[in-house]
Design an enzyme around this catalytic site. Structure first.
Site, mmCIF file in Angstrom:
data_model
loop_
_atom_site.group_PDB
_atom_site.id
_atom_site.type_symbol
_atom_site.label_atom_id
_atom_site.label_comp_id
_atom_site.label_asym_id
_atom_site.label_seq_id
_atom_site.Cartn_x
_atom_site.Cartn_y
_atom_site.Cartn_z
ATOM 1 N N ASP A 55 15.451 46.362 4.499
ATOM 2 C CA ASP A 55 14.911 45.349 5.264
ATOM 3 C C ASP A 55 13.289 45.743 5.254
ATOM 4 O OD1 ASP A 55 14.140 43.335 7.277
ATOM 5 O OD2 ASP A 55 16.394 42.908 7.199
ATOM 6 N N THR A 109 21.914 28.836 0.405
ATOM 7 C CA THR A 109 22.032 27.891 1.318
ATOM 8 C C THR A 109 22.525 26.563 0.906
ATOM 9 O OG1 THR A 109 20.663 26.479 3.339
ATOM 10 C CG2 THR A 109 19.464 27.419 1.502
ATOM 11 N N ASP A 110 23.126 25.550 1.829
ATOM 12 C CA ASP A 110 23.470 24.435 1.551
ATOM 13 C C ASP A 110 22.199 23.380 1.507
ATOM 14 O OD1 ASP A 110 22.746 24.186 4.475
ATOM 15 O OD2 ASP A 110 24.606 22.968 4.985
ATOM 16 N N GLU A 111 21.037 23.997 2.240
ATOM 17 C CA GLU A 111 19.827 23.140 2.049
ATOM 18 C C GLU A 111 19.287 22.679 0.640
ATOM 19 O OE1 GLU A 111 16.900 23.335 4.809
ATOM 20 O OE2 GLU A 111 18.423 24.589 6.419
ATOM 21 N N TYR A 116 11.116 25.590 2.168
ATOM 22 C CA TYR A 116 12.247 26.762 2.491
ATOM 23 C C TYR A 116 13.323 26.522 1.435
ATOM 24 C CZ TYR A 116 16.630 28.665 3.922
ATOM 25 O OH TYR A 116 17.776 29.289 4.205
ATOM 26 N N LYS A 150 14.856 28.486 -2.108
ATOM 27 C CA LYS A 150 16.054 28.941 -2.045
ATOM 28 C C LYS A 150 16.515 28.484 -3.672
ATOM 29 C CE LYS A 150 17.949 31.267 0.621
ATOM 30 N NZ LYS A 150 18.359 32.927 0.729
HETATM 31 N N1 LIG Z 1 20.986 31.219 9.300
HETATM 32 C C1 LIG Z 1 21.633 30.069 8.821
HETATM 33 O O1 LIG Z 1 21.842 28.999 9.393
HETATM 34 C C2 LIG Z 1 21.819 30.120 7.167
HETATM 35 C C3 LIG Z 1 22.362 28.978 6.629
HETATM 36 C C4 LIG Z 1 22.453 29.315 5.232
HETATM 37 C C5 LIG Z 1 21.828 30.213 4.321
HETATM 38 N N2 LIG Z 1 21.254 31.290 5.030
HETATM 39 C C6 LIG Z 1 20.724 32.297 4.116
HETATM 40 O O2 LIG Z 1 21.183 33.289 4.792
HETATM 41 C C7 LIG Z 1 20.382 34.592 4.367
HETATM 42 C C8 LIG Z 1 20.304 35.249 6.095
HETATM 43 O O3 LIG Z 1 19.759 34.071 6.940
HETATM 44 P P1 LIG Z 1 19.465 34.944 8.262
HETATM 45 O O4 LIG Z 1 19.528 33.582 9.245
HETATM 46 O O5 LIG Z 1 20.137 36.084 8.695
HETATM 47 O O6 LIG Z 1 17.821 34.987 8.496
HETATM 48 P P2 LIG Z 1 17.000 36.042 9.225
HETATM 49 O O7 LIG Z 1 15.657 35.333 9.461
HETATM 50 O O8 LIG Z 1 17.627 35.993 10.412
HETATM 51 O O9 LIG Z 1 16.781 37.288 8.675
HETATM 52 C C9 LIG Z 1 16.235 37.640 7.236
HETATM 53 C C10 LIG Z 1 16.016 38.885 7.406
HETATM 54 O O10 LIG Z 1 15.201 39.178 5.969
HETATM 55 C C11 LIG Z 1 14.273 40.220 6.143
HETATM 56 N N3 LIG Z 1 13.153 39.966 5.176
HETATM 57 C C12 LIG Z 1 12.337 38.903 5.115
HETATM 58 N N4 LIG Z 1 11.472 39.195 3.936
HETATM 59 C C13 LIG Z 1 11.679 40.351 3.252
HETATM 60 C C14 LIG Z 1 11.337 40.917 2.373
HETATM 61 N N5 LIG Z 1 10.104 40.610 1.543
HETATM 62 N N6 LIG Z 1 11.987 42.202 1.877
HETATM 63 C C15 LIG Z 1 12.970 42.555 2.551
HETATM 64 N N7 LIG Z 1 13.441 41.978 3.724
HETATM 65 C C16 LIG Z 1 13.035 40.810 3.958
HETATM 66 C C17 LIG Z 1 13.724 40.050 7.299
HETATM 67 O O11 LIG Z 1 13.151 41.192 8.029
HETATM 68 C C18 LIG Z 1 15.162 39.697 8.232
HETATM 69 O O12 LIG Z 1 15.810 40.763 8.849
HETATM 70 C C19 LIG Z 1 18.957 33.795 3.932
HETATM 71 O O13 LIG Z 1 19.065 34.322 2.547
HETATM 72 C C20 LIG Z 1 19.252 32.284 4.444
HETATM 73 O O14 LIG Z 1 18.332 31.622 3.106
HETATM 74 C C21 LIG Z 1 20.955 31.145 6.436
#
Ligand SMILES: NC(=O)c1ccc[n+]([C@@H]2O[C@H](COP(=O)([O-])OP(=O)(O)OC[C@H]3O[C@@H](n4cnc5c(N)ncnc54)[C@H](O)[C@@H]3O)[C@@H](O)[C@H]2O)c1
Length: 340
Positions: free
Chosen positions: A31, A121-123, A148, A152
């Site tokens: 991370d 993501t579904d987006e 965003y 993705k």
């Molecule tokens: N939260 C939702 O509702 C949701 C829904 C669908 C998909 N997603 C996808 O699920 C995944 C996780 O989402 P989340 O909500 O846990 O996100 P989050 O923002 O809570 O966490 C993202 C993590 O990625 C790390 N990160 C960011 N840039 C980075 C880089 N360049 N190198 C290494 N690490 C990096 C951040 O430090 C963080 O810990 C994402 O890919 C997101 O697109 C999320």
């Protein structure tokens, strides 16, 4: 199985790490530790995982992690994830979500990774009209509306190209909106709880009519774990629930659980390009792995609100970190113009 998990200090990634570590999987977590990360989220399993602080878009750093750990599989969560931030600063989204994913794919092919699970993501599908029961299936076209979602969708295309061109055993997972403990309070549910605790006005975009399908984070992590074990390479899988709610209904339910004042709700100008409704079909993951969401929204929301009330200090500390950003954003939307 040795797994390299990217973004493991984030909201969903950490839920996955806690679950996989509890199953005895060998976890190498990577991370960048951006504002959205918190290592506390994996504190309960820290003695059984290894943590690498690195940027997925940094080829040298990531190559060193692949060559020193030699993982069997990669589960790729790392991303910039907040739609509002992507409107304020799209470049960072291209860098991490597109370049970062392309870097990981290149290294996964170089090190002959046996399975690459890409969290999308579904987006990426765009949005659906309000007055239908339509749901997105995995074969629907990609019609992203925010920077965003566009970043993705681009990443998904790179994954597809590595499957087709290099035979990389990768699969794509498209979850719907997650909620639960440990979510950063720039997202709707924890932000609403924090504001209710502080007795602050809560801005709601438009009339709060936008509909999301809500998936409890442990259900999502469980589905991803199932797909890591039994999902087929080359395939795309939606993960979602049937729990569709308008944003205003979610906020009202939270205020009801907290017995807080509904006059705190304040309607503000809508965000540009705000998707109206998302909903996904989940028959494919169900047939492939038997997975389906288990936690009903009312139960999940009750558990979530109580978790934040038990972890008030964490919630309010994180909320104070995002205060400046939220104010700048509201001012910008109120003016009705976008920065570049
Ligand atoms: N939260 C939702 O509702 C949701 C829904 C669908 C998909 N997603 C996808 O699920 C995944 C996780 O989402 P989340 O909500 O846990 O996100 P989050 O923002 O809570 O966490 C993202 C993590 O990625 C790390 N990160 C960011 N840039 C980075 C880089 N360049 N190198 C290494 N690490 C990096 C951040 O430090 C963080 O810990 C994402 O890919 C997101 O697109 C999320």
């Amino acid at each position: 199985m040795k797994i390299l998990v990217t973004g493991g200090a984030g909201f969903i990634g950490s839920a996955f790490v806690r679950m996989a570590a509890a199953e005895g999987m060998h976890i190498e977590m990577c991370d960048k530790m951006t504002y959205a990360a918190d290592i506390l989220r994996v504190d309960s399993v820290k003695s059984s995982i290894s943590v690498h602080t690195a940027d997925i878009a940094d080829t040298g750093a990531m190559d060193a992690i692949f060559s020193s750990t030699m993982p069997d599989a990669v589960v790729h969560f790392a991303a910039e994830t907040h739609v509002d931030r992507s409107i304020m600063n799209p470049d960072e989204f291209v860098r991490t979500n597109v370049t970062g994913t392309a870097t990981l794919l290149r290294l996964a092919a170089k090190y002959k990774i046996k399975k690459f699970v890409h969290i999308s993501t579904d987006e990426v599908y765009g949005d659906l009209p309000a007055d239908t029961n339509l749901k997105f299936t995995e074969t629907d076209p990609l019609m992203p509306n925010s920077p965003y979602a566009a970043s993705k969708a681009s990443a998904d295309m790179f994954v597809r190209s590595y499957i087709k061109t290099f035979g990389l055993p990768a699969l794509i997972v498209r979850p719907s909106n997650n909620y639960g403990p440990w979510q950063y309070p720039e997202k709707l549910i924890p932000l609403t709880i924090a504001k209710a605790l502080l007795g602050e006005k809560m801005p709601v975009y438009g009339k709060g009519d936008n509909v999301r399908t809500w998936l409890f984070v442990d259900d999502c992590a469980n589905g991803i774990l199932d797909l890591l074990k039994n999902g087929a390479a080359g395939e795309i899988y939606n993960i979602g629930s049937h729990e569709e709610r308008k944003n205003i209904e979610v906020i009202t339910s939270i205020l009801d659980i907290m017995k807080a004042d509904k006059n705190l709700i304040e309607f503000v100008p809508d965000r540009p390009g705000h998707d109206f409704r998302y909903a996904v079909e989940t028959d494919k993951i169900n047939s492939a792995t038997g997975w389906k969401s288990r936690i009903e929204f009312e139960e999940g929301l009750f558990r979530t609100v109580n978790w934040y009330l038990d972890n008030k200090e964490w919630l309010l500390r994180k909320k104070s970190e995002v205060e400046g950003f939220v104010k700048a954003l509201m001012a910008q939307y109120a003016k009705g113009k976008q920065s570049n």
